[in-house]
Design a protein around this motif. Structure first.
Motif, PDB file in Angstrom:
ATOM      1  N   ASP A  92       0.825  -1.214   0.000  1.00  0.00           N
ATOM      2  CA  ASP A  92       0.000   0.000   0.000  1.00  0.00           C
ATOM      3  C   ASP A  92       0.856   1.260   0.000  1.00  0.00           C
ATOM      4  O   ASP A  92       0.528   2.254  -0.660  1.00  0.00           O
ATOM      5  N   GLU A  93       1.963   1.236   0.732  1.00  0.00           N
ATOM      6  CA  GLU A  93       2.853   2.397   0.773  1.00  0.00           C
ATOM      7  C   GLU A  93       3.492   2.650  -0.585  1.00  0.00           C
ATOM      8  O   GLU A  93       3.627   3.803  -1.017  1.00  0.00           O
ATOM      9  N   VAL A  94       3.894   1.587  -1.262  1.00  0.00           N
ATOM     10  CA  VAL A  94       4.486   1.731  -2.590  1.00  0.00           C
ATOM     11  C   VAL A  94       3.454   2.250  -3.586  1.00  0.00           C
ATOM     12  O   VAL A  94       3.759   3.107  -4.425  1.00  0.00           O
ATOM     13  N   ALA A  95       2.220   1.748  -3.489  1.00  0.00           N
ATOM     14  CA  ALA A  95       1.152   2.214  -4.382  1.00  0.00           C
ATOM     15  C   ALA A  95       0.873   3.696  -4.156  1.00  0.00           C
ATOM     16  O   ALA A  95       0.677   4.458  -5.118  1.00  0.00           O
ATOM     17  N   ALA A  96       0.860   4.111  -2.891  1.00  0.00           N
ATOM     18  CA  ALA A  96       0.620   5.515  -2.570  1.00  0.00           C
ATOM     19  C   ALA A  96       1.766   6.392  -3.074  1.00  0.00           C
ATOM     20  O   ALA A  96       1.550   7.501  -3.586  1.00  0.00           O
ATOM     21  N   LEU A  97       2.986   5.889  -2.941  1.00  0.00           N
ATOM     22  CA  LEU A  97       4.153   6.623  -3.433  1.00  0.00           C
ATOM     23  C   LEU A  97       4.093   6.771  -4.948  1.00  0.00           C
ATOM     24  O   LEU A  97       4.331   7.859  -5.490  1.00  0.00           O
ATOM     25  N   ALA A  98       3.763   5.689  -5.632  1.00  0.00           N
ATOM     26  CA  ALA A  98       3.690   5.724  -7.094  1.00  0.00           C
ATOM     27  C   ALA A  98       2.651   6.728  -7.579  1.00  0.00           C
ATOM     28  O   ALA A  98       2.855   7.423  -8.582  1.00  0.00           O
ATOM     29  N   ALA A  99       1.535   6.827  -6.834  1.00  0.00           N
ATOM     30  CA  ALA A  99       0.455   7.729  -7.236  1.00  0.00           C
ATOM     31  C   ALA A  99       0.856   9.196  -7.167  1.00  0.00           C
ATOM     32  O   ALA A  99       0.164  10.060  -7.727  1.00  0.00           O
ATOM     33  N   GLU A 100       1.972   9.491  -6.506  1.00  0.00           N
ATOM     34  CA  GLU A 100       2.444  10.877  -6.426  1.00  0.00           C
ATOM     35  C   GLU A 100       3.097  11.328  -7.731  1.00  0.00           C
ATOM     36  O   GLU A 100       3.307  12.519  -7.938  1.00  0.00           O
ATOM     37  N   TYR A 101       3.432  10.369  -8.597  1.00  0.00           N
ATOM     38  CA  TYR A 101       4.149  10.692  -9.828  1.00  0.00           C
ATOM     39  C   TYR A 101       3.234  10.559 -11.056  1.00  0.00           C
ATOM     40  O   TYR A 101       2.261   9.801 -11.048  1.00  0.00           O
ATOM     41  N   LYS A 122       8.993   2.954 -13.758  1.00  0.00           N
ATOM     42  CA  LYS A 122      10.253   3.494 -13.258  1.00  0.00           C
ATOM     43  C   LYS A 122      10.027   4.936 -12.811  1.00  0.00           C
ATOM     44  O   LYS A 122       9.081   5.587 -13.243  1.00  0.00           O
ATOM     45  N   PHE A 123      10.900   5.408 -11.933  1.00  0.00           N
ATOM     46  CA  PHE A 123      10.770   6.785 -11.464  1.00  0.00           C
ATOM     47  C   PHE A 123      10.866   7.734 -12.654  1.00  0.00           C
ATOM     48  O   PHE A 123      11.818   7.664 -13.432  1.00  0.00           O
ATOM     49  N   PRO A 124       9.887   8.615 -12.811  1.00  0.00           N
ATOM     50  CA  PRO A 124       9.908   9.531 -13.953  1.00  0.00           C
ATOM     51  C   PRO A 124      10.968  10.607 -13.799  1.00  0.00           C
ATOM     52  O   PRO A 124      11.349  10.986 -12.689  1.00  0.00           O
ATOM     53  N   ALA A 125      11.464  11.099 -14.911  1.00  0.00           N
ATOM     54  CA  ALA A 125      12.475  12.157 -14.903  1.00  0.00           C
ATOM     55  C   ALA A 125      11.839  13.467 -14.454  1.00  0.00           C
ATOM     56  O   ALA A 125      10.662  13.722 -14.717  1.00  0.00           O
ATOM     57  N   PRO A 126      12.592  14.323 -13.773  1.00  0.00           N
ATOM     58  CA  PRO A 126      12.035  15.594 -13.299  1.00  0.00           C
ATOM     59  C   PRO A 126      11.793  16.607 -14.417  1.00  0.00           C
ATOM     60  O   PRO A 126      11.050  17.573 -14.220  1.00  0.00           O
ATOM     61  N   PHE A 127      12.419  16.370 -15.590  1.00  0.00           N
ATOM     62  CA  PHE A 127      12.234  17.284 -16.713  1.00  0.00           C
ATOM     63  C   PHE A 127      11.806  16.489 -17.944  1.00  0.00           C
ATOM     64  O   PHE A 127      12.207  15.335 -18.113  1.00  0.00           O
ATOM     65  N   PRO A 128      11.019  17.094 -18.835  1.00  0.00           N
ATOM     66  CA  PRO A 128      10.543  16.368 -20.021  1.00  0.00           C
ATOM     67  C   PRO A 128      11.634  16.017 -21.019  1.00  0.00           C
ATOM     68  O   PRO A 128      11.528  15.048 -21.749  1.00  0.00           O
ATOM     69  N   ASN A 129      12.701  16.814 -21.050  1.00  0.00           N
ATOM     70  CA  ASN A 129      13.801  16.550 -21.983  1.00  0.00           C
ATOM     71  C   ASN A 129      15.059  17.269 -21.495  1.00  0.00           C
ATOM     72  O   ASN A 129      15.039  18.034 -20.522  1.00  0.00           O
ATOM     73  N   GLN A 130      16.165  17.021 -22.203  1.00  0.00           N
ATOM     74  CA  GLN A 130      17.452  17.589 -21.800  1.00  0.00           C
ATOM     75  C   GLN A 130      17.460  19.111 -21.939  1.00  0.00           C
ATOM     76  O   GLN A 130      18.056  19.814 -21.114  1.00  0.00           O
ATOM     77  N   LYS A 131      16.780  19.621 -22.941  1.00  0.00           N
ATOM     78  CA  LYS A 131      16.742  21.071 -23.148  1.00  0.00           C
ATOM     79  C   LYS A 131      16.087  21.761 -21.959  1.00  0.00           C
ATOM     80  O   LYS A 131      16.580  22.789 -21.464  1.00  0.00           O
TER      81      LYS A 131
END
Length: 264
Positions: A92-101, A122-131
């Motif tokens: 449940d904790e992992v599911a709740a954590l995943a829902a934050e992203y 997988k953990f999403p990147a904080p930015f959409p692209n390198q630019k």
């Protein structure tokens, strides 16, 4: 042929410059991490604190592109357990954590959509692209941290030394605009501002005093684990295999002596 020679010369100069920059960097501090060595293991409470540091300090710029959110789930929540191979979070904790992203995906028609993450993502990147990442960091590109411990010479010692190594530049050393002095970084100048700079910058849920050294130690341990979540299991299996081979060697030796005992 002339172009080839020019290209070769440029490559050689780049390699020599890089090697010189690395030689200028201080050797990493030797840190007593519990996971070091063939029998070393991660501590669950240390990993949990390290994740808190990553989530609250590092994740705004650095991603964990090769780590699944579900890797944080484990059996039980005994923080005093040593051999764990995970952070011990419940389902449940992992599911709740995943829902934050939020993650990018495709719908049934193949059209791009954004949805809440699940433990298998997988953990999403904080930015959409390198630019976008460079635009938010004065032109510098924050590296992904999921493999940084394995990718850097010195491994965990280097990462810890870098995090705790920021200092005032020596007299006569000119620091470029947007740069910071860190003798453990090749060349001595790094674009990343000191990320861990104040005691109590992160409030640990287990009550541990969050000094800069403690936070650096914990997040380094977490990043070392993130680069190989199955490390403890692999080491344990390796020890079992070596023990098995030792027993079989003894048995085969005794068998050989018995079979050939009467042969003159």
């Amino acid at each position: 042929m002339k172009n080839f020679k020019v290209t070769s010369l440029l490559c050689t100069l780049v390699m020599l410059t890089s090697a010189h920059a690395e030689s200028d960097a201080h050797s990493p501090k030797k840190v007593d991490f519990t996971f070091k060595g063939p029998t070393g293991t991660f501590k669950r409470d240390e990993l949990q604190r390290g994740f808190e540091v990553y989530k609250n300090v590092c994740s705004s710029c650095h991603g964990l592109a090769h780590l699944r959110i579900g890797n944080l789930q484990g059996k039980g929540k005994n923080i005093h357990e040593v051999r764990t191979s995970n952070l011990g979070l419940t389902k449940d904790e992992v599911a709740a954590l995943a829902a934050e992203y939020k993650v990018q995906d495709l719908n049934a028609d193949g059209e791009p959509i954004e949805r809440k993450a699940t433990p298998v993502d997988k953990f999403p990147a904080p930015f959409p692209n390198q630019k976008a990442a460079r635009a938010a960091n004065n032109g510098a590109y924050p590296p992904d941290l999921s493999m940084v411990v394995k990718a850097r010479k010195g491994g965990a010692d280097y990462v810890y030394s870098l995090l705790t190594g920021y200092q005032k530049a020596p007299e006569g050393v000119e620091i470029g605009e947007g740069r910071h002095y860190n003798p453990y970084f090749p060349g001595g100048q790094i674009s990343m501002a000191q990320p861990l700079h104040t005691e109590g910058q992160v409030t640990y849920s287990d009550g541990t005093k969050a000094t800069v050294e403690q936070m650096a130690h914990d997040v380094t341990a977490f990043l070392a684990w993130a680069s190989e979540p199955e490390s403890d299991d692999r080491k344990e299996l390796g020890i079992k295999i070596l023990f098995y081979l030792l027993i079989m060697t003894i048995i085969m030796y005794l068998s050989k002596r018995k079979i050939w005992a009467d042969v003159k």
